[in-house]
Structure formats: structure tokens, C-alpha cells
Enzyme design. Structure first.
Site, PDB file in Angstrom:
ATOM      1  N   SER A 119      75.118  17.036 -52.018  1.00  0.00           N
ATOM      2  CA  SER A 119      74.057  17.640 -51.119  1.00  0.00           C
ATOM      3  C   SER A 119      74.310  17.983 -49.879  1.00  0.00           C
ATOM      4  CB  SER A 119      72.998  16.705 -51.263  1.00  0.00           C
ATOM      5  OG  SER A 119      72.506  16.322 -52.410  1.00  0.00           O
ATOM      6  N   HIS A 140      75.493  23.487 -55.669  1.00  0.00           N
ATOM      7  CA  HIS A 140      74.648  22.554 -55.417  1.00  0.00           C
ATOM      8  C   HIS A 140      73.302  23.191 -56.025  1.00  0.00           C
ATOM      9  CE1 HIS A 140      71.409  20.855 -52.165  1.00  0.00           C
ATOM     10  NE2 HIS A 140      71.914  20.096 -52.826  1.00  0.00           N
ATOM     11  N   GLU A 152      73.070  26.814 -54.691  1.00  0.00           N
ATOM     12  CA  GLU A 152      73.924  27.064 -53.654  1.00  0.00           C
ATOM     13  C   GLU A 152      75.134  27.210 -53.926  1.00  0.00           C
ATOM     14  OE1 GLU A 152      71.924  25.908 -49.234  1.00  0.00           O
ATOM     15  OE2 GLU A 152      72.596  24.143 -50.594  1.00  0.00           O
ATOM     16  N   ASN A 190      69.718  21.609 -47.418  1.00  0.00           N
ATOM     17  CA  ASN A 190      69.395  20.143 -46.793  1.00  0.00           C
ATOM     18  C   ASN A 190      69.494  20.130 -45.555  1.00  0.00           C
ATOM     19  OD1 ASN A 190      68.555  18.848 -49.202  1.00  0.00           O
ATOM     20  ND2 ASN A 190      70.767  18.849 -50.028  1.00  0.00           N
TER      21      ASN A 190
HETATM   22  P1  NAD Z   1      71.533   9.192 -59.408  1.00  0.00           P
HETATM   23  O1  NAD Z   1      71.733   7.916 -58.702  1.00  0.00           O
HETATM   24  O2  NAD Z   1      70.699   9.668 -60.311  1.00  0.00           O
HETATM   25  O3  NAD Z   1      73.166   9.313 -60.357  1.00  0.00           O
HETATM   26  C1  NAD Z   1      74.308   9.092 -59.890  1.00  0.00           C
HETATM   27  C2  NAD Z   1      75.126   8.760 -60.832  1.00  0.00           C
HETATM   28  O4  NAD Z   1      76.754   8.898 -60.539  1.00  0.00           O
HETATM   29  C3  NAD Z   1      74.764   7.454 -61.415  1.00  0.00           C
HETATM   30  O5  NAD Z   1      74.721   7.445 -62.937  1.00  0.00           O
HETATM   31  C4  NAD Z   1      76.109   6.678 -61.388  1.00  0.00           C
HETATM   32  O6  NAD Z   1      76.278   5.511 -62.496  1.00  0.00           O
HETATM   33  C5  NAD Z   1      77.078   7.526 -61.212  1.00  0.00           C
HETATM   34  N1  NAD Z   1      78.441   7.291 -60.672  1.00  0.00           N
HETATM   35  C6  NAD Z   1      78.630   6.581 -59.270  1.00  0.00           C
HETATM   36  N2  NAD Z   1      79.922   6.641 -59.113  1.00  0.00           N
HETATM   37  C7  NAD Z   1      80.512   7.072 -60.073  1.00  0.00           C
HETATM   38  C8  NAD Z   1      81.907   7.253 -60.419  1.00  0.00           C
HETATM   39  N3  NAD Z   1      82.961   6.842 -59.692  1.00  0.00           N
HETATM   40  N4  NAD Z   1      82.300   7.966 -61.383  1.00  0.00           N
HETATM   41  C9  NAD Z   1      81.453   8.533 -62.385  1.00  0.00           C
HETATM   42  N5  NAD Z   1      80.168   8.359 -62.089  1.00  0.00           N
HETATM   43  C10 NAD Z   1      79.596   7.473 -61.052  1.00  0.00           C
HETATM   44  O7  NAD Z   1      72.097  10.409 -58.369  1.00  0.00           O
HETATM   45  P2  NAD Z   1      71.652  11.969 -58.359  1.00  0.00           P
HETATM   46  O8  NAD Z   1      70.166  12.059 -57.853  1.00  0.00           O
HETATM   47  O9  NAD Z   1      71.769  12.517 -59.727  1.00  0.00           O
HETATM   48  O10 NAD Z   1      72.779  12.743 -57.548  1.00  0.00           O
HETATM   49  C11 NAD Z   1      74.086  12.957 -57.649  1.00  0.00           C
HETATM   50  C12 NAD Z   1      74.463  14.237 -56.880  1.00  0.00           C
HETATM   51  O11 NAD Z   1      73.650  15.187 -56.992  1.00  0.00           O
HETATM   52  C13 NAD Z   1      74.433  13.442 -55.452  1.00  0.00           C
HETATM   53  O12 NAD Z   1      75.740  13.869 -54.680  1.00  0.00           O
HETATM   54  C14 NAD Z   1      73.419  14.103 -54.915  1.00  0.00           C
HETATM   55  O13 NAD Z   1      73.521  14.273 -53.417  1.00  0.00           O
HETATM   56  C15 NAD Z   1      73.239  15.486 -55.401  1.00  0.00           C
HETATM   57  N6  NAD Z   1      71.904  15.999 -55.591  1.00  0.00           N
HETATM   58  C16 NAD Z   1      70.860  15.165 -55.673  1.00  0.00           C
HETATM   59  C17 NAD Z   1      69.668  15.952 -55.476  1.00  0.00           C
HETATM   60  C18 NAD Z   1      68.416  15.049 -55.918  1.00  0.00           C
HETATM   61  O14 NAD Z   1      67.253  15.563 -55.839  1.00  0.00           O
HETATM   62  N7  NAD Z   1      68.637  13.696 -56.388  1.00  0.00           N
HETATM   63  C19 NAD Z   1      69.735  17.232 -55.626  1.00  0.00           C
HETATM   64  C20 NAD Z   1      70.697  18.338 -55.433  1.00  0.00           C
HETATM   65  C21 NAD Z   1      71.916  17.439 -55.572  1.00  0.00           C
END
Ligand code: NAD
Length: 282
Positions: A119, A140, A152, A190
Site C-alpha cells: 500500500s 496495488h 495502481e 493512499n
Molecule cells: P491481512 O492481515 O489480511 O493478511 C496478511 C497475510 O500475510 C496473513 O494471512 C499473514 O499470515 C500473511 N503473512 C505474514 N507474513 C508472511 C510471510 N512472511 N509470508 C507469507 N505470508 C505472510 O492483510 P491484507 O489486508 O490482506 O494486506 C496485505 C497487503 O495488501 C499489505 O501489503 C497491504 O498494505 C496491502 N493492501 C491492503 C489493502 C486493504 O484494504 N487491506 C488494500 C490494498 C493493499
């Protein structure tokens, strides 16, 4: 390179959504997470989401079965060895992502493209931990992935044009609208969204109004589909805090200071929908 197999690293809410839309478009998808329970939750979440589409008559049962057959899951990162494109969607921590990129660089075939759904974190810096920085790019997606049209597409300093073009094409093939964005903290989405959410949290912190009323102001007054606090709960308060910290430290500008209430909520483990409690209770 003809992209046939897509690897998804991190099977949280974003990874599951990315796996689903890629599988629906006909790609072979392999999902990896360290946490086996996260993989199980992701697979059942995808099935529920596809069933919802069947109810709305946007998908047939055959298409659902085809989509599910395209997805496999593993708790071994070595499962990414055959992937032509890996989309990393693990937690928003630079150290976690750097470690994943270092390992992927060793595991994946030399032509494989390594994309990140970060993000806010620098694509250039993540690329720099690999020996293939020209094959690293930002993709993204927005949350929820199956619903939101935008991706993005972010070039790091060394991203080659062919890689940028290929992931732009993949984004189109999975039904998304790619937008070309430069590598800068928080990119565009963001850079604008998170300071607004953070300000919403400051309004609550300073007692200007109740959470419901702050959200109501932005929904009724600005035609936002969700208020900033409900949206923060959807995104995940840990992710919101990580993004604000990246903006704050990268620009070294106090206008990005994370609200102390946001910090406290994360310290308490109130991460929003994913833990059942954030600004609201679920
Ligand atoms: P989340 O907390 O729902 O999931 C994260 C996952 O990553 C978990 O299942 C965890 O077990 C896993 N994880 C942690 N360390 C790991 C590793 N070393 N190897 C493999 N898996 C691992 O988070 P999310 O909301 O799905 O966000 C994930 C990514 O997407 C982040 O970079 C976030 O910034 C980005 N993102 C999030 C959103 C949102 O609205 N939540 C939107 C766009 C982008």
C-alpha cells in the site's frame, strides 16, 4: 513471456481476492501463506464469494468449479518455483516483504516477474534486495478486490518497460483498470486516502463527534460510500498505521503523524473487521 501461472504470497483478505480474480480469468493460481489457517480461510472465503456471484447470476456453477480448480494452496514458499508472475500480498511491514523478495528471487525462475501489492512501501527499495530489480513492479489492488476496478501499476526506478506493460495487460485481463503511477510513498491512492482516514480518527480522538456521526458526515456530506472509520476497519487498523508510518517517516512531515488513538487501537489488538473489533464491533 507468456504468463500462465500466478503465485500469490500472503492469503489474507487481499491475497484471497487477488487469487480469486486471477483464477476467474483462467490463470493457474498457487497461494502461499506461512499460516495454514489463513489459507483455509482464504479458500472458503473465495468459495463464498463465488457462490454470491452465482446467486446474482453473474457466474455459472461450471465457471465456479473451473475457478476453484484453478487455485491451489501451499505453506511452502518453494511452491512459487513455477510461477511466471508472483503477486506478494503479505502484511504491510518492509522487513517481511524484503525477506519474501529475497527468497522469491532464489526460488523463482529467472524471467519471473515479482510484483507487490504493498500500500505504501517503496517498490525501488523492495526491488533492490533482489538480483532482478528490473523485473520487480507494484500492482496495488483495492479492497475488496473482486469488486473494485482500480489497480495502481507502479514502476520502481529500475522496472523495465516490458514488465510494466505485461502486468498492465494482466490487470486488464482480470477485468481491472490499471493506472500508471510513480513510485512514491503511498503512491496516489493512499497518499490521499490515508491522511483523510487519519484525520477522521483525530476527530474521534478529540471528541468532535461519535464514530457513527463522523462516518455519516462523510457519507451524506461528501457522497462517500463508506465513512472513514468504517473504511479503516475494513482495511485493517494495523495496515492503516503502517501506511501512516511510511508517509510520516518518508516525507518527514508532521502532517502525516499517525493519530495516537490509531496507535493505541493497534496496540490493543483492535485491528478492525479481521479481529472483530475496531471503531465498530463485528
Ligand atoms: P491481512 O492481515 O489480511 O493478511 C496478511 C497475510 O500475510 C496473513 O494471512 C499473514 O499470515 C500473511 N503473512 C505474514 N507474513 C508472511 C510471510 N512472511 N509470508 C507469507 N505470508 C505472510 O492483510 P491484507 O489486508 O490482506 O494486506 C496485505 C497487503 O495488501 C499489505 O501489503 C497491504 O498494505 C496491502 N493492501 C491492503 C489493502 C486493504 O484494504 N487491506 C488494500 C490494498 C493493499
Amino acid at each position: 513471456m507468456n504468463i500462465q501461472q500466478i503465485g500469490v504470497v500472503g492469503a489474507g483478505q487481499m491475497g484471497a481476492g487477488i487469487a480469486q480474480v486471477c483464477a476467474q480469468a483462467g490463470y493457474q493460481v498457487i497461494m502461499f501463506d506461512l499460516n495454514g489457517e489463513a489459507l483455509e480461510k482464504a479458500l472458503s472465503g473465495i468459495a463464498t464469494s463465488l457462490q454470491r456471484l452465482i446467486k446474482k447470476e453473474k457466474l455459472t456453477i461450471d465457471e465456479m468449479q473451473g475457478c476453484l480448480a484453478n487455485i491451489s494452496a501451499s505453506t511452502e514458499l518453494s511452491s512459487m518455483a513455477q510461477a511466471d508472475l508472483v503477486i506478494e500480498a503479505a502484511s504491510e511491514q518492509e522487513s517481511i516483504k524484503q525477506s519474501i523478495f529475497r527468497q522469491l528471487d532464489d526460488i523463482c525462475h529467472p524471467d519471473a516477474i515479482l510484483a507487490t501489492n504493498t500500500s505504501s512501501i517503496s517498490i525501488t527499495r523492495l526491488a533492490a534486495v533482489t538480483k532482478r530489480p528490473s523485473n520487480v513492479v507494484g500492482m496495488h489492488f483495492m479492497n475488496p478486490v473482486s469488486v473494485m476496478a482500480l489497480v495502481e501499476v507502479i514502476r520502481g526506478l529500475q522496472t523495465q518497460d516490458a514488465v510494466f506493460d505485461q502486468v498492465t495487460q494482466v490487470a486488464k485481463e482480470i477485468g481491472k483498470t490499471p493506472v500508471d503511477v510513480k513510485d512514491s510513498p503511498g503512491f496516489v491512492a493512499n497518499r490521499i486516502l490515508l491522511p483523510m482516514i487519519n484525520e477522521g480518527i483525530f476527530c474521534l480522538h478529540e471528541g468532535l463527534a461519535k464514530a457513527e456521526d463522523i462516518d455519516e458526515v462523510m457519507k451524506l456530506g461528501m457522497s462517500h460510500p463508506m465513512g472513514p472509520l468504517a473504511l479503516a476497519d475494513l482495511i485493517g487498523l494495523d495496515t492503516c498505521l503502517s501506511i501512516m508510518q511510511v508517509l510520516y517517516t518518508s516525507f518527514n512531515d508532521s502532517k502525516y503523524r499517525p493519530c495516537p488513538l490509531l496507535v493505541q487501537m493497534v496496540d490493543a489488538g483492535y485491528l478492525g473487521r479481521k479481529t472483530g473489533r475496531g471503531f465498530y464491533t463485528y
